[in-house]
Design an enzyme around this catalytic site. Structure first.
Site, PDB file in Angstrom:
ATOM      1  N   THR A  74      40.493  33.512  34.303  1.00  0.00           N
ATOM      2  CA  THR A  74      40.650  32.805  33.034  1.00  0.00           C
ATOM      3  C   THR A  74      39.310  32.291  32.532  1.00  0.00           C
ATOM      4  O   THR A  74      38.957  32.441  31.354  1.00  0.00           O
ATOM      5  CB  THR A  74      41.632  31.630  33.204  1.00  0.00           C
ATOM      6  OG1 THR A  74      42.885  32.132  33.667  1.00  0.00           O
ATOM      7  CG2 THR A  74      41.840  30.883  31.899  1.00  0.00           C
ATOM      8  N   ARG A  95      38.202  43.403  37.376  1.00  0.00           N
ATOM      9  CA  ARG A  95      38.978  44.311  38.223  1.00  0.00           C
ATOM     10  C   ARG A  95      40.390  44.482  37.662  1.00  0.00           C
ATOM     11  O   ARG A  95      40.881  43.645  36.903  1.00  0.00           O
ATOM     12  CB  ARG A  95      39.071  43.751  39.645  1.00  0.00           C
ATOM     13  CG  ARG A  95      37.762  43.736  40.399  1.00  0.00           C
ATOM     14  CD  ARG A  95      37.902  43.006  41.718  1.00  0.00           C
ATOM     15  NE  ARG A  95      38.238  41.603  41.518  1.00  0.00           N
ATOM     16  CZ  ARG A  95      38.739  40.812  42.444  1.00  0.00           C
ATOM     17  NH1 ARG A  95      38.992  41.274  43.655  1.00  0.00           N
ATOM     18  NH2 ARG A  95      38.997  39.554  42.180  1.00  0.00           N
ATOM     19  N   LYS A 106      50.831  36.247  43.119  1.00  0.00           N
ATOM     20  CA  LYS A 106      50.038  36.004  41.921  1.00  0.00           C
ATOM     21  C   LYS A 106      50.857  36.086  40.637  1.00  0.00           C
ATOM     22  O   LYS A 106      50.627  35.341  39.695  1.00  0.00           O
ATOM     23  CB  LYS A 106      48.871  36.990  41.857  1.00  0.00           C
ATOM     24  CG  LYS A 106      47.871  36.819  42.997  1.00  0.00           C
ATOM     25  CD  LYS A 106      46.679  37.722  42.865  1.00  0.00           C
ATOM     26  CE  LYS A 106      45.696  37.200  41.843  1.00  0.00           C
ATOM     27  NZ  LYS A 106      44.424  37.951  41.872  1.00  0.00           N
ATOM     28  N   ALA A 274      38.624  41.010  47.720  1.00  0.00           N
ATOM     29  CA  ALA A 274      37.389  40.482  48.303  1.00  0.00           C
ATOM     30  C   ALA A 274      37.579  39.975  49.722  1.00  0.00           C
ATOM     31  O   ALA A 274      36.594  39.801  50.436  1.00  0.00           O
ATOM     32  CB  ALA A 274      36.833  39.369  47.425  1.00  0.00           C
ATOM     33  N   PHE A 382      42.825  21.248  34.134  1.00  0.00           N
ATOM     34  CA  PHE A 382      44.273  21.435  34.230  1.00  0.00           C
ATOM     35  C   PHE A 382      44.961  20.243  33.570  1.00  0.00           C
ATOM     36  O   PHE A 382      44.382  19.149  33.498  1.00  0.00           O
ATOM     37  CB  PHE A 382      44.708  21.550  35.696  1.00  0.00           C
ATOM     38  CG  PHE A 382      44.623  22.945  36.261  1.00  0.00           C
ATOM     39  CD1 PHE A 382      45.762  23.644  36.593  1.00  0.00           C
ATOM     40  CD2 PHE A 382      43.387  23.556  36.437  1.00  0.00           C
ATOM     41  CE1 PHE A 382      45.682  24.936  37.116  1.00  0.00           C
ATOM     42  CE2 PHE A 382      43.291  24.838  36.951  1.00  0.00           C
ATOM     43  CZ  PHE A 382      44.448  25.531  37.296  1.00  0.00           C
ATOM     44  N   TRP A 410      41.649  27.703  28.951  1.00  0.00           N
ATOM     45  CA  TRP A 410      43.088  28.008  28.979  1.00  0.00           C
ATOM     46  C   TRP A 410      43.750  27.501  27.703  1.00  0.00           C
ATOM     47  O   TRP A 410      44.544  28.210  27.078  1.00  0.00           O
ATOM     48  CB  TRP A 410      43.749  27.360  30.203  1.00  0.00           C
ATOM     49  CG  TRP A 410      45.182  27.811  30.400  1.00  0.00           C
ATOM     50  CD1 TRP A 410      45.613  28.827  31.188  1.00  0.00           C
ATOM     51  CD2 TRP A 410      46.352  27.245  29.783  1.00  0.00           C
ATOM     52  NE1 TRP A 410      46.984  28.951  31.100  1.00  0.00           N
ATOM     53  CE2 TRP A 410      47.462  27.991  30.246  1.00  0.00           C
ATOM     54  CE3 TRP A 410      46.572  26.205  28.888  1.00  0.00           C
ATOM     55  CZ2 TRP A 410      48.763  27.724  29.840  1.00  0.00           C
ATOM     56  CZ3 TRP A 410      47.876  25.931  28.469  1.00  0.00           C
ATOM     57  CH2 TRP A 410      48.956  26.693  28.953  1.00  0.00           C
TER      58      TRP A 410
END
Length: 556
Positions: A74, A95, A106, A274, A382, A410
């Site tokens: 994000t 990716r 996810k 990763a 957040f 966001w």
């Protein structure tokens, strides 16, 4: 907008530009574009004039991830849109999401809120078929290996020493260890086998590091599928099938062009994890963006100890690319978890815990400094964060001499990333003195010790289980001078996922060393990390579906 699923609702409500317009904006000629519908396309890099741009490269990493989520993708997308708003010719390189974790934990991986790459549903599901091509190429090779043995085994492969596994893009723990070839002589030679997830396949790593079709074919030919009874390596070239495997991947090698919600051209291509692979998007996509844009923003998986280190020591080394700046994404929520607060209590203000958790963030900043890069901290806001918590973390960063800014991408898209963009532009002015952390010529053992001490905070490395024998094999075949790709938990600097914060004095436990000669590195398996994940008790798939109009729900 759905309160339960705002990311998908925002993406579905967006008005997308035709992909030809996005290509024009990026400087990609029409003859290089292979549309997949109206809003996504592949790019034939052979038909794109090179050297149009002299792009600055920004690498986005993060602090050690937590179940609270940090928003690295994000932030990457929002930062790219911020540069676009500033009038910079910008591209973002990411990716591709893997279906296994999308269905598991996810739920999606295209950014969030007003900082997303779109079409979100397509990218998160089958996209342009790259993962399927990699899966088929990998499994065709596996079938050819077993058929070779069944048909007489001319190169004398020892079935007990085959290291090539089949793959599937599903988190399926039941396939980690299998027995194949049962049912009698006509069904092949029985042997132990197992599956990895697609993103752990060497084919995925090769696709993401290959520069063109010729390089792809060469690397596939170099793959070691196993060993003979005399313990000599057997390659794909020995089996004479590198041409067939390359053919299956010829379209998958081309980068995919999409767009952000802010209209920034985005290349989404390749998807190695990763924690079990090298965690970077394709070199072809990154190089294409660098040739076209003034600023290229890319990300590497998880924290500085995983994706960023592998970008800097593997991808940058092979691809001759060098970052001009870096960003470390942090959140108050993650800081509080590293400071000892449980996930259920993160909504409560706790400045002390947030400041205690900064030891983890500081380690990531210091890690990137060891590569000659001065990173910028992007404090990703957040809704539950309090002003006091945010101010305390930003003041801590100032006191430490770290560049930092609040990110609100966001909620605000590119506008919410302008402060971070300003810090990155200032970092460009300061310049970087990028260098790799270790010299592979020192050997795999020394490379691992350097990583353990300098990046993980460990005292030493212990080689156990299969690792000592594997190390002898590496030295015998002169593979011990390759870079190392450490497969390690993402949740901790150590190989213990429960050791949060910034642990020191521990030991890195290496249980196996797997040569990935086609990719050009050695994978070091540490701790209990697995190359085939499992699904959680309540998979994200339980909340997914399509409505009567065929629109997806449950992706996030």
């Amino acid at each position: 907008m759905s309160a339960e699923n705002p990311d998908l609702a925002i993406a579905q409500a967006a008005t997308l530009e035709p992909i030809q317009d996005i290509a024009d904006r990026a400087g990609i000629p029409a003859e290089a574009l292979i549309p997949y519908g109206s809003y996504k396309a592949k790019v034939d890099i052979r038909k794109v004039p090179q050297g149009q741009g002299s792009s600055k490269l920004v690498l986005v990493s993060a602090m050690s991830p937590t179940p609270a989520g940090e928003g690295k993708s994000t932030t990457t997308v929002g930062l790219a849109d911020a540069f676009t708003q500033k009038g910079k010719r910008t591209m973002v390189a990411l990716r591709e999401p893997a279906l296994g974790p999308i269905m598991g934990i996810k739920g999606g991986a295209t950014g969030g809120g007003y900082a997303q790459v779109v079409p979100m549903e397509d990218i998160n599901l089958h996209f342009t078929g790259d993962f399927h091509a990699i899966q088929i190429a990998n499994n065709t090779l596996a079938a050819l290996v077993d058929n070779h043995i069944h048909q007489g085994n001319q190169v004398n492969i020892d079935p007990r020493r085959i290291q090539w596994k089949r793959v599937v893009d599903v988190n399926d723990r039941a396939l980690r260890q299998t027995v194949i070839g049962l049912g009698g002589p006509a069904q092949g030679v029985p042997r132990e086998d197992g599956f990895d997830i697609v993103v752990a396949s060497e084919i995925m790593a090769i696709l993401c590091l290959a520069t063109d079709l010729a390089d792809l074919s060469r690397r596939i030919g170099d793959i070691v599928v196993g060993f003979t009874y005399g313990r000599e390596p057997v390659t794909v070239r020995d089996l004479k099938v590198e041409g067939a495997i390359t053919m299956l991947l010829k379209d998958a090698l081309m980068p995919n062009l999409v767009q952000t919600l802010g209209g920034t051209p985005a290349l989404v291509h390749g998807g190695p994890f990763a924690n079990i692979a090298h965690g970077c998007n394709s070199l072809t996509a990154t190089r294409l963006a660098l040739s076209l844009a003034d600023i290229t923003v890319t990300e590497a998986g998880f924290g500085s100890d995983l994706g960023a280190e592998k970008f800097l020591d593997i991808k940058a080394r092979f691809g001759d690319v060098r970052p001009d700046a870096a960003v470390v994404v942090a959140t108050v929520r993650a800081l509080k978890m590293h400071g000892g607060i449980g996930k259920d209590d993160l909504a409560e203000e706790n400045i002390d815990a947030a400041l205690k958790g900064t030891e983890n963030l500081a380690r990531h900043v210091q890690n990137l400094r060891k590569f000659g890069i001065e990173p910028v901290i992007a404090l990703n806001r957040f809704p539950t964060d309090t002003e006091a918590e945010l101010d305390a973390v930003l003041e801590w960063a100032k006191e430490q001499g770290f560049r930092a800014a609040l990110s609100e991408v966001w909620a605000k898209g590119g506008e919410g990333g302008l402060a971070v963009a300003d810090e990155v532009l200032a970092a460009f002015e300061d310049g970087s003195e990028f260098h790799h952390l270790y010299d592979p010529e020192a050997g795999v053992e020394e490379s691992l010790r350097t990583l353990a001490r300098e990046i993980y905070g460990a005292d030493d490395v212990v080689f156990s289980d299969k690792a000592p024998a594997a190390l002898r094999t590496l030295k015998k075949n002169r593979w011990d001078k390759l870079p190392v790709c450490v497969a390690k938990t993402q949740y901790s600097f150590s190989d213990d996922p429960k050791a949060l914060g910034a642990p020191t004095g521990h030991v890195l436990h290496v249980r196996d060393l797997v040569p990935r000669i086609g990719a050009g590195f050695v994978v070091a398996l540490t701790g209990s990390i697995m190359t085939m994940p499992g699904l959680p008790k309540e998979p994200a798939a339980l909340r997914m579906g399509v409505n009567e109009d065929g629109e997806a729900f449950g992706l996030f």
